[in-house]
Write a protein that holds these residues in place. Structure first.
Motif, PDB file in Angstrom:
ATOM      1  N   LEU A  16       0.824  -1.211   0.000  1.00 26.67           N
ATOM      2  CA  LEU A  16       0.000   0.000   0.000  1.00 26.67           C
ATOM      3  C   LEU A  16       0.861   1.265   0.000  1.00 26.67           C
ATOM      4  O   LEU A  16       0.534   2.245  -0.682  1.00 26.67           O
ATOM      5  CB  LEU A  16      -0.943   0.001   1.200  1.00 26.67           C
ATOM      6  N   LEU A  17       1.947   1.244   0.732  1.00 23.48           N
ATOM      7  CA  LEU A  17       2.851   2.403   0.735  1.00 23.48           C
ATOM      8  C   LEU A  17       3.503   2.605  -0.625  1.00 23.48           C
ATOM      9  O   LEU A  17       3.669   3.738  -1.093  1.00 23.48           O
ATOM     10  CB  LEU A  17       3.924   2.239   1.809  1.00 23.48           C
ATOM     11  N   PHE A  18       3.838   1.522  -1.284  1.00 22.49           N
ATOM     12  CA  PHE A  18       4.434   1.604  -2.615  1.00 22.49           C
ATOM     13  C   PHE A  18       3.445   2.197  -3.617  1.00 22.49           C
ATOM     14  O   PHE A  18       3.801   3.067  -4.422  1.00 22.49           O
ATOM     15  CB  PHE A  18       4.873   0.206  -3.068  1.00 22.49           C
ATOM     16  N   ILE A  19       2.189   1.763  -3.544  1.00 19.86           N
ATOM     17  CA  ILE A  19       1.159   2.304  -4.437  1.00 19.86           C
ATOM     18  C   ILE A  19       0.927   3.779  -4.128  1.00 19.86           C
ATOM     19  O   ILE A  19       0.801   4.602  -5.036  1.00 19.86           O
ATOM     20  CB  ILE A  19      -0.136   1.487  -4.306  1.00 19.86           C
ATOM     21  N   ALA A  20       0.885   4.129  -2.856  1.00 16.64           N
ATOM     22  CA  ALA A  20       0.659   5.523  -2.459  1.00 16.64           C
ATOM     23  C   ALA A  20       1.808   6.416  -2.899  1.00 16.64           C
ATOM     24  O   ALA A  20       1.597   7.592  -3.230  1.00 16.64           O
ATOM     25  CB  ALA A  20       0.467   5.608  -0.950  1.00 16.64           C
ATOM     26  N   MET A  21       3.025   5.865  -2.922  1.00 16.76           N
ATOM     27  CA  MET A  21       4.186   6.650  -3.341  1.00 16.76           C
ATOM     28  C   MET A  21       4.035   7.132  -4.785  1.00 16.76           C
ATOM     29  O   MET A  21       4.513   8.204  -5.141  1.00 16.76           O
ATOM     30  CB  MET A  21       5.448   5.783  -3.239  1.00 16.76           C
ATOM     31  N   PHE A  22       3.382   6.351  -5.613  1.00 22.30           N
ATOM     32  CA  PHE A  22       3.186   6.755  -6.998  1.00 22.30           C
ATOM     33  C   PHE A  22       1.876   7.490  -7.221  1.00 22.30           C
ATOM     34  O   PHE A  22       1.776   8.322  -8.129  1.00 22.30           O
ATOM     35  CB  PHE A  22       3.240   5.528  -7.917  1.00 22.30           C
TER      36      PHE A  22
END
Length: 92
Positions: free
Chosen positions: A33-39
């Motif tokens: 989820l953090l990886f998706i939010a980063m983009f």
């Protein structure tokens, strides 16, 4: 009859491996989820900034067009006053 149920339970346990929700799975989901939010969030921020800048540009363009029209009217008024002044000067 109970032998059948025991056998079916064992087969069901072998076929469908039940995954437990442990700490590693939870950590994996949080990192995903953090990886998706980063983009996602930078794109949303940039899109929002572009939208607000385009609104400002549109507002300034409307003001510019209005001022150009006012300038034309004032220039016409000045020309009219100059013409009247020249005619009055030649009469006296």
């Amino acid at each position: 009859m109970s032998d059948k149920h025991e056998l079916l339970d064992e087969v069901d346990g072998l076929i469908t491996h039940k995954r437990r929700l442990d700490f590693n799975y939870f950590l994996y989901m949080i990192l995903t989820l953090l990886f998706i939010a980063m983009f996602a969030f930078p794109k949303i921020y940039i899109t929002q900034q572009i939208y607000f800048k385009s609104r400002e540009i549109a507002k300034l363009k409307v003001e510019y067009e209005t001022l150009k029209e006012e300038n034309k009217l004032i220039s016409a008024s000045v020309e009219s006053i100059k013409f009247k002044n020249q005619i009055l000067d030649t009469m006296f």
